[in-house]
Structure formats: structure tokens, C-alpha cells
Design a protein around this motif. Structure first.
Motif, PDB file in Angstrom:
ATOM      1  N   THR A 106       0.813  -1.217   0.000  1.00  0.00           N
ATOM      2  CA  THR A 106       0.000   0.000   0.000  1.00  0.00           C
ATOM      3  C   THR A 106       0.846   1.267   0.000  1.00  0.00           C
ATOM      4  O   THR A 106       0.365   2.325  -0.409  1.00  0.00           O
ATOM      5  N   ASN A 107       2.103   1.180   0.456  1.00  0.00           N
ATOM      6  CA  ASN A 107       2.960   2.369   0.461  1.00  0.00           C
ATOM      7  C   ASN A 107       3.736   2.538  -0.840  1.00  0.00           C
ATOM      8  O   ASN A 107       4.580   3.417  -0.938  1.00  0.00           O
ATOM      9  N   GLN A 108       3.465   1.702  -1.828  1.00  0.00           N
ATOM     10  CA  GLN A 108       4.163   1.796  -3.099  1.00  0.00           C
ATOM     11  C   GLN A 108       3.328   2.491  -4.170  1.00  0.00           C
ATOM     12  O   GLN A 108       3.814   2.713  -5.275  1.00  0.00           O
ATOM     13  N   TYR A 109       2.092   2.833  -3.861  1.00  0.00           N
ATOM     14  CA  TYR A 109       1.249   3.554  -4.803  1.00  0.00           C
ATOM     15  C   TYR A 109       0.270   4.410  -4.010  1.00  0.00           C
ATOM     16  O   TYR A 109       0.000   4.164  -2.825  1.00  0.00           O
ATOM     17  N   THR A 110      -0.261   5.439  -4.663  1.00  0.00           N
ATOM     18  CA  THR A 110      -1.198   6.353  -4.008  1.00  0.00           C
ATOM     19  C   THR A 110      -2.613   6.235  -4.553  1.00  0.00           C
ATOM     20  O   THR A 110      -3.568   6.561  -3.873  1.00  0.00           O
ATOM     21  N   GLY A 111      -2.734   5.773  -5.753  1.00  0.00           N
ATOM     22  CA  GLY A 111      -4.053   5.654  -6.366  1.00  0.00           C
ATOM     23  C   GLY A 111      -3.931   5.277  -7.824  1.00  0.00           C
ATOM     24  O   GLY A 111      -2.898   4.778  -8.287  1.00  0.00           O
ATOM     25  N   LEU A 112      -4.990   5.532  -8.564  1.00  0.00           N
ATOM     26  CA  LEU A 112      -4.999   5.174  -9.973  1.00  0.00           C
ATOM     27  C   LEU A 112      -3.975   5.970 -10.768  1.00  0.00           C
ATOM     28  O   LEU A 112      -3.487   5.508 -11.810  1.00  0.00           O
ATOM     29  N   ASP A 113      -3.624   7.160 -10.273  1.00  0.00           N
ATOM     30  CA  ASP A 113      -2.653   7.995 -10.982  1.00  0.00           C
ATOM     31  C   ASP A 113      -1.242   7.427 -10.919  1.00  0.00           C
ATOM     32  O   ASP A 113      -0.374   7.881 -11.673  1.00  0.00           O
ATOM     33  N   SER A 114      -0.990   6.464 -10.047  1.00  0.00           N
ATOM     34  CA  SER A 114       0.352   5.889  -9.934  1.00  0.00           C
ATOM     35  C   SER A 114       0.659   4.912 -11.065  1.00  0.00           C
ATOM     36  O   SER A 114       1.809   4.486 -11.210  1.00  0.00           O
ATOM     37  N   PHE A 115      -0.335   4.560 -11.873  1.00  0.00           N
ATOM     38  CA  PHE A 115      -0.165   3.560 -12.915  1.00  0.00           C
ATOM     39  C   PHE A 115      -0.272   4.208 -14.287  1.00  0.00           C
ATOM     40  O   PHE A 115      -0.884   5.275 -14.451  1.00  0.00           O
ATOM     41  N   LEU A 153      11.977  -0.975 -12.933  1.00  0.00           N
ATOM     42  CA  LEU A 153      11.464  -2.260 -13.386  1.00  0.00           C
ATOM     43  C   LEU A 153      10.024  -2.085 -13.850  1.00  0.00           C
ATOM     44  O   LEU A 153       9.164  -1.643 -13.086  1.00  0.00           O
ATOM     45  N   ARG A 154       9.762  -2.419 -15.114  1.00  0.00           N
ATOM     46  CA  ARG A 154       8.420  -2.290 -15.670  1.00  0.00           C
ATOM     47  C   ARG A 154       7.630  -3.572 -15.380  1.00  0.00           C
ATOM     48  O   ARG A 154       8.037  -4.665 -15.747  1.00  0.00           O
ATOM     49  N   LEU A 155       6.492  -3.404 -14.734  1.00  0.00           N
ATOM     50  CA  LEU A 155       5.655  -4.537 -14.346  1.00  0.00           C
ATOM     51  C   LEU A 155       4.297  -4.444 -15.016  1.00  0.00           C
ATOM     52  O   LEU A 155       3.748  -3.341 -15.177  1.00  0.00           O
ATOM     53  N   THR A 156       3.777  -5.589 -15.400  1.00  0.00           N
ATOM     54  CA  THR A 156       2.398  -5.669 -15.886  1.00  0.00           C
ATOM     55  C   THR A 156       1.458  -5.720 -14.690  1.00  0.00           C
ATOM     56  O   THR A 156       1.682  -6.487 -13.745  1.00  0.00           O
ATOM     57  N   VAL A 157       0.422  -4.897 -14.718  1.00  0.00           N
ATOM     58  CA  VAL A 157      -0.464  -4.739 -13.567  1.00  0.00           C
ATOM     59  C   VAL A 157      -1.896  -5.104 -13.954  1.00  0.00           C
ATOM     60  O   VAL A 157      -2.336  -4.836 -15.076  1.00  0.00           O
ATOM     61  N   VAL A 158      -2.572  -5.744 -13.031  1.00  0.00           N
ATOM     62  CA  VAL A 158      -4.021  -5.962 -13.129  1.00  0.00           C
ATOM     63  C   VAL A 158      -4.654  -5.216 -11.964  1.00  0.00           C
ATOM     64  O   VAL A 158      -4.400  -5.532 -10.800  1.00  0.00           O
ATOM     65  N   LEU A 159      -5.431  -4.204 -12.275  1.00  0.00           N
ATOM     66  CA  LEU A 159      -6.083  -3.391 -11.252  1.00  0.00           C
ATOM     67  C   LEU A 159      -7.480  -3.942 -10.989  1.00  0.00           C
ATOM     68  O   LEU A 159      -8.303  -4.029 -11.903  1.00  0.00           O
ATOM     69  N   ILE A 160      -7.724  -4.348  -9.743  1.00  0.00           N
ATOM     70  CA  ILE A 160      -9.039  -4.841  -9.343  1.00  0.00           C
ATOM     71  C   ILE A 160      -9.719  -3.750  -8.529  1.00  0.00           C
ATOM     72  O   ILE A 160      -9.186  -3.294  -7.506  1.00  0.00           O
ATOM     73  N   ARG A 161     -10.863  -3.344  -8.990  1.00  0.00           N
ATOM     74  CA  ARG A 161     -11.663  -2.356  -8.254  1.00  0.00           C
ATOM     75  C   ARG A 161     -12.765  -3.106  -7.517  1.00  0.00           C
ATOM     76  O   ARG A 161     -13.726  -3.592  -8.118  1.00  0.00           O
ATOM     77  N   ASP A 162     -12.598  -3.210  -6.194  1.00  0.00           N
ATOM     78  CA  ASP A 162     -13.536  -3.962  -5.362  1.00  0.00           C
ATOM     79  C   ASP A 162     -14.680  -3.045  -4.959  1.00  0.00           C
ATOM     80  O   ASP A 162     -14.521  -2.176  -4.095  1.00  0.00           O
ATOM     81  N   LEU A 163     -15.843  -3.243  -5.575  1.00  0.00           N
ATOM     82  CA  LEU A 163     -16.995  -2.384  -5.302  1.00  0.00           C
ATOM     83  C   LEU A 163     -17.666  -2.707  -3.978  1.00  0.00           C
ATOM     84  O   LEU A 163     -18.503  -1.933  -3.509  1.00  0.00           O
TER      85      LEU A 163
END
Length: 343
Positions: A106-115, A153-163
Motif C-alpha cells: 500500500t505504500n508503493q502507490y497512491t491511487g490510480l494515478d500511480s499507474f 522495473l516495468r511490471l504488468t499490472v491488473v487493477l481490481i476495483r472492489d466495489l
């Protein structure tokens, strides 16, 4: 393959290396275990280390031991915990031809803008009513490396939005009032007047919880990658079940729980069903003895177990018999035939 780390507390008079014990937040003397599971969550190999061992140091050891023992050429696809999110560690395993799938801290990103390169969200899971509970979208993330600032390091990300789960978020600057009392009328501040009620504060704005799953693979289907990581949670509980089964402790443990029969309730239900069957059997035998204008008189402690069928209960009362309170029921056949008997 699923890789997990576990710290078990060891109580000893001798000072031993300490580590974090589970979710309790306690730092105690312990031993660290590195567990390697198959795709079904069953344990393949467990190695024991010092209590202060980090998972990123235990993973290479358990992989080397397993490959040497089984003469397996290479373990390529690994799903690990977020403790393995060290950039240099991921880059090292990626150079060895191993694909790592984990989750960002959780301390490695702040939100959707981090991606970057975030695509549109599509449904991932729905409930039985058809309501979408989770959405997923592919993206990318640049993970900074301490000694290589110019080569993230470039990583492939899957963003899950838990409603289903929401987290508080900071309101935008245009939505913030100049002061907290700006939108309150003058008469609402008069707290000394009779009947005054405090003005409720505005609710904290929230947003759906974001779960970023990352992998060192260059390209993966977003839905498939998300399902493979989510499946690790119930699958890894199978290792605990494998330990409990030889002890005869087949308990509901972990996420993948299944309904079990309550043994005590089941015993009472079986006894009651057997008793009800005996009563009905005797009641049926009594009804075979038919006499004109006769009646069937039954003395019983369980009148609710009787199924009279074509008989009509014309009288029912309790009596006192040797300190007990049985019930006498008098039945008359509705078809003109009657029975006389007793229980």
C-alpha cells in the motif's frame, strides 16, 4: 506454484532471532518457514530458517532445494506474497526466467494515478443477482530500483476495483469550503436557543478499494491473471488441512469452507425419526382392527408424532400417571369405520 512465508513463535530461555508473528503485530523469537505449494495448494517442500529471514531470501533457497531434489529443470510461474515486492529481487528472478506474480504494498502507490496505460475496467465477478462486485483493468507500473534510478522495473499490472469495499479519499480542492462554517446558516449556530440541533458534518468521500496485482510477465490476460492470484487464498489453506486430516481433525479451516453436519443435532434427529417411525408403525397396526362405531384410544407422551390420516381426533386430555403427564387421544374413523386399541 504458490510460495508463502510463515513465522512460528518459539519460547526458549536462549535468545534467538526474532520476527513478526502473523497478524498479531508481535515481535517474538521464532523460526521462519518458507513453504512451496503446488497449484492446488498442497505442500511440496518446507524449509526452516532463522526467525529474521526475509521471504525474498527464503524463496531462492526453497526453489533450489526442490529443483535439486526432484531433478526438475526450472520452476517458472510463481505466485508469492507481497513481502517479495523488492525491485532488485524481482529483477533477479526475472533474469533467471522465472515469472513472479504478487501484489503491491500500500505504500508503493497512491491511487490510480500511480499507474500508466490504464485500460477500461471490465466485470470480473458478479453475485447471484447479476450485480457486478469487482471490475478489472490492465495497466503498467514502474517500480523504482534503489541502485538503478534510471532503470526502473516495468511490471504488468491488473487493477481490481472492489466495489464491495470502500476506502476514504481526500475531496478535491474545488469541493473544499473556505471554512467549515461557511455553509451553515446563522440560526443554526445559535446553540443556546431551545430546540437547537447540531448540524451533521458532511460524510467523508469514499472510493472503491483498489487491489493492484503485478507480474513480471510482459503480457497476460487481465481476467486470467486476477483469477490465478485470487485463487491462491483458498488454495493455500489446503496445506493446513493436509496436516489436520491425519490427526482426524477435518475442520472447516480457511477461506474455502464447506457445510458440515452437526453431529449432536444429527443424533437427536435420527433418534426422533426412529421414534416417529415406531409410533406410526404401531398406529397403523391398530387401525387394522376395525369395528363398527368403535374408537381408537391412545395413551402417549408424544401426541405430535401421530399422523391420524383418515381418523378424526374427537377428544384429547392429559392425566396424571405415576408422576408423569401423558396424553389420551380418542380417534374416530371419518369413513364410518372405527378402531379400538391402545399404546
Amino acid at each position: 506454484m504458490y510460495v508463502d512465508g510463515l513465522s512460528l513463535a518459539v519460547y526458549s530461555d536462549t535468545l534467538i532471532p526474532r520476527g513478526l508473528i502473523g497478524n498479531s503485530g508481535k515481535i517474538l523469537g521464532c523460526r521462519a518457514l518458507t513453504l512451496l505449494h503446488d497449484d492446488q495448494g498442497h505442500l511440496l517442500l518446507a524449509t526452516t530458517h532463522r526467525g529474521d529471514l526475509h521471504l525474498s531470501n527464503g524463496i531462492p533457497c526453497v526453489l533450489t532445494c526442490y529443483e535439486h531434489a526432484t531433478e526438475l529443470l526450472h520452476l517458472t510461474n510463481l505466485v508469492v506474497d507481497r513481502e517479495a515486492m523488492a525491485a532488485d529481487f524481482l529483477a533477479q528472478l526475472n533474469a533467471q526466467g522465472r515469472t513472479m506474480t504478487t501484489i503491491l504494498k500500500t505504500n508503493q502507490y497512491t491511487g490510480l494515478d500511480s499507474f500508466t496505460n490504464v485500460s477500461s475496467f471490465v466485470p470480473l465477478t458478479v453475485d447471484r443477482h447479476g450485480t457486478v462486485r469487482r471490475r478489472v483493468a490492465p495497466a503498467q507500473f514502474l517500480l523504482a530500483r534503489p541502485d538503478h534510478d534510471d532503470e526502473p522495473l516495468r511490471l504488468t499490472v491488473v487493477l481490481i476495483r472492489d466495489l464491495r469495499r470502500t476506502v476514504p479519499c481526500s475531496p478535491s480542492e474545488e469541493n473544499l469550503p473556505r471554512a467549515w462554517w461557511v455553509d451553515i446558516r446563522h440560526e443554526e449556530v445559535a446553540w443556546w436557543q431551545e430546540g437547537w440541533q447540531a448540524t451533521p458534518a458532511l460524510a467523508m468521500p469514499t472510493k472503491p478499494k483498489l487491489i493492484p496485482i503485478v507480474t513480471t510477465a510482459e503480457q497476460r490476460d487481465a481476467v486470467t491473471l486476477a483469477q490465478s492470484y485470487i485463487r491462491s487464498f483458498p488454495a493455500q489453506e489446503n496445506v493446513i488441512k493436509d496436516f489436520l486430516l491425519p490427526l482426524g481433525l477435518d475442520t472447516n479451516h480457511g477461506f474455502a469452507k464447506t457445510p458440515v453436519i452437526n453431529s449432536e443435532v444429527n443424533k437427536k434427529r435420527e433418534a426422533l425419526e426412529k421414534r416417529c417411525a415406531n409410533v406410526q408403525r404401531l398406529f397403523t397396526q391398530m387401525r387394522r382392527v376395525l369395528t363398527p362405531s368403535g374408537r381408537l384410544v391412545i395413551l402417549t407422551h408424544d401426541p405430535e408424532l401421530l399422523d391420524p390420516l383418515d381418523l378424526s381426533c374427537v377428544e384429547q386430555f392429559e392425566i396424571s400417571l405415576f408422576g408423569q403427564r401423558p396424553t389420551i387421544l380418542v380417534f374416530l374413523s371419518t369413513s364410518g369405520k372405527s378402531v379400538k386399541g391402545g399404546q
